[in-house]
Design an enzyme around this catalytic site. Structure first.
Site, PDB file in Angstrom:
ATOM      1  CG  HIS A   1       3.298   3.001   5.352  1.00 53.24           C
ATOM      2  ND1 HIS A   1       2.583   3.804   4.471  1.00 53.24           N
ATOM      3  CD2 HIS A   1       3.311   3.673   6.530  1.00 53.24           C
ATOM      4  CE1 HIS A   1       2.191   4.896   5.096  1.00 53.24           C
ATOM      5  NE2 HIS A   1       2.625   4.843   6.345  1.00 53.24           N
ATOM      6  N   PRO A   2       6.523  -0.759   5.994  1.00 53.44           N
ATOM      7  CG  PRO A   2       8.273  -1.402   7.423  1.00 53.44           C
ATOM      8  CD  PRO A   2       7.454  -0.208   7.000  1.00 53.44           C
TER       9      PRO A   2
END
EC number: 1.1.99.1
Length: 556
Positions: free
Chosen positions: A473-474
């Site tokens: 989930h960057p």
């Protein structure tokens, strides 16, 4: 070649923009995607249960690696990102989680971002969605993204895990995207009624790709954005294996939708970013913005794995001799084990009263295996994925070369604050307590991982250092706002430049409480209206839960 708009990146946001902008037949759009098509006969991306397969190769995955993470025993950690039409929605875990209402209200407290509150954004979540059980104040009924709810009776472990969370004193919620996120309940997923992955390529591009005013180029690796002074006027890219650049001009705007890793990388290669970094690679400075590539955030998670005493887990589905039948059921009927991602139950809790909204997320899975399909436990088992939601740790993305094929330097600085360590210790201990509730007594065998010998703070910390993994989930590397480290304004327009926006997860000022895909799609929908000069959808009047200091769980 001339177009009104050039969109870089056919991912969760880029496909939304391509579809919405070409609703006007007089608007021409070029959509550039570095990966290939989303081949509909490739079970690896289309079968929900096969979600681990795309992460194992490089056809659909950029397969980035971090620099050695200093607080994780210097491990180089996986950073998978989607490559191909659909972007990361083509390879993600298909969990449809929007985050907490207070995440967006928190964004909206920043000066200039007032119209990013939850009630301002909720209409755009609804616009994007078709939920299989129909629409209500929180959910849409005719949007491009198919959302499937969990059905009772799929696997007894789902109901048992939710019940165990409730028995441990935490709330029960019937909709993690509805009135109350906090608690344990069934998880919605981006899966079609036919049991196929609902990527944005399927949901959005399928309705737009035949339009004469949309041109889609796959295997088109963006080299840089072309500027005339401070105005973005076009894009240069490399097609396939060619070393000769192709270029197109944009009459109106260039829309950068390449994601939290590639968007800052493209800006830096184009002369927008930290002046010292650009000088290091002899890149002419177009505009200095020190925040480009900074503020990198992610969710880190661990797996707590248990033996399952009853033969109800998905372990048999991992045996090769069972897979032809599973594949046939899915291919011809859209049913069976293959038609689910098996993340059908989960939850969000506050580990301590000091958190105003949940800071820990759970995904439950009725098999013991790594997210990327590795290290499967060779027996019946189940696991909890658990991790903290809003870590104070911040990292960066920085180019290492002018070559677009060269991966950037990625450093998340995972676990760089004491808060991180306290949250993970709490999370492991709370999870063990949940797993030992009566609802799981008939299923729960021995603890496989971390193992009962792992008890002290020091032992738990070492387990996290060695075994915690990314939740993929960057975000945050081109953050929205108006302070000196912001990159875009409240409409995605890059500060100090004209004709250029960033529209993807990189503009999130702070990571949200949950998976990113649904909110990235919402960002695309909301900014699409801004680009077109349309009035925003009317603000929602739906209610939403705020804990206001309530105890984190009921007393037993």
């Amino acid at each position: 070649m001339q177009f009104d708009y050039i969109i870089i990146g056919a991912g969760s946001a880029g496909n939304v923009l391509a579809t919405r902008l070409t609703e006007d037949p007089n608007t021409s759009v070029l959509l550039l995607e570095a990966g290939g098509p989303d081949y509909r006969f490739d079970f690896r991306t289309q079968m929900p249960a096969a979600l681990a397969f795309p992460l194992q190769g490089k056809r659909y995955n950029w397969a980035y690696e971090t620099e050695p993470e200093p607080f994780m025993n210097n491990r180089r950690m996986e950073c998978g990102r989607g490559k191909g039409l659909g972007g990361s929605s083509l390879i993600n875990g298909m969990c449809y989680i929007r985050g907490n209402a207070l995440d967006l209200d928190n964004w909206a407290q920043e000066p200039g971002l007032e119209n990013w509150s939850y009630l301002d954004c909720l209409p755009y979540y609804r616009k994007a969605e078709t939920r299989d059980v129909g629409e209500n104040d929180y959910h849409g009924g005719d949007g491009p993204v198919s959302v499937t709810t969990s059905k009772p009776g799929v696997n007894p472990l789902f109901e048992a895990m939710i019940e165990a969370g409730v028995q441990a004193g935490y709330p029960r919620t019937d909709d993690l995207n509805g009135y109350q996120q906090e608690g344990f309940g069934p998880m919605d997923r981006t899966v079609t009624p036919q049991g196929r992955r609902a990527s944005t390529a399927r949901g959005y591009l399928d309705q737009a790709k035949s339009r004469p005013n949309l041109t889609i180029r796959t295997h088109a690796m963006t080299d840089h954005i072309i500027f005339d002074g401070k105005r973005a006027v076009g894009v240069e890219w490399l097609e396939g294996d060619s070393t000769i650049p192709t270029r197109a001009t944009a009459n109106k705007e260039v829309l950068l939708c390449a994601g939290a890793i590639a968007s800052p990388q493209i800006l830096q290669r184009s002369g927008v970013g930290n002046a010292e970094l650009l000088a290091e690679f002899d890149i002419p400075l177009v505009h200095e913005l020190p925040g480009v590539g900074e503020n990198l955030q992610d969710h880190l998670e661990m797996y707590l794995q248990y033996e399952c005493k009853e033969p109800v887990s998905l372990y048999p589905a991992l045996q090769w001799w069972n897979q032809p039948k599973i594949g046939a059921e899915w291919l011809f009927g859209g049913t069976g084990v293959g038609a689910s991602n098996h993340f059908e139950a989960g939850g969000f809790i506050r580990s301590r009263e000091e958190f105003a909204w949940p800071n820990i997320q759970y995904h439950f899975l009725p098999v013991a295996i790594n997210y990327n399909g590795s290290n499967a436990v060779k027996e019946h088992g189940f696991q909890c994925h658990v991790g903290s939601m809003r870590s104070p740790s911040r990292g960066h993305v920085r180019i290492k070369s002018r070559d677009p094929h060269q991966h950037p330097a990625i450093l998340f600085n995972y676990m760089s604050h004491e808060q991180d360590w306290q949250e993970f210790r709490d999370a492991i201990r709370i999870t063990r307590e949940i797993m030992h509730q009566p609802a799981l007594d008939q299923y729960r065998g021995r603890e496989i991982s971390p193992g009962t010998e792992c008890q002290t703070d020091e032992q738990l910390d070492e387990f996290v250092r060695n075994h915690a993994e990314t939740a993929f989930h960057p975000c945050g590397t081109c953050k929205m706002g108006y302070d000196e480290m912001s990159v875009v304004d409240g409409e995605g327009r890059v500060h100090g430049l004209e004709g250029l926006r960033v529209v993807d997860a990189s503009i999130m000022p702070q990571i949200i409480t949950g998976n990113l895909n649904a909110t990235t799609i919402m960002i695309g929908e909301k900014i699409a209206d801004m680009i077109r000069g349309q009035e925003a959808l009317p603000r929602s009047t739906a209610g939403y839960f705020v804990a206001n200091g309530m105890p984190v769980r009921a007393k037993k």
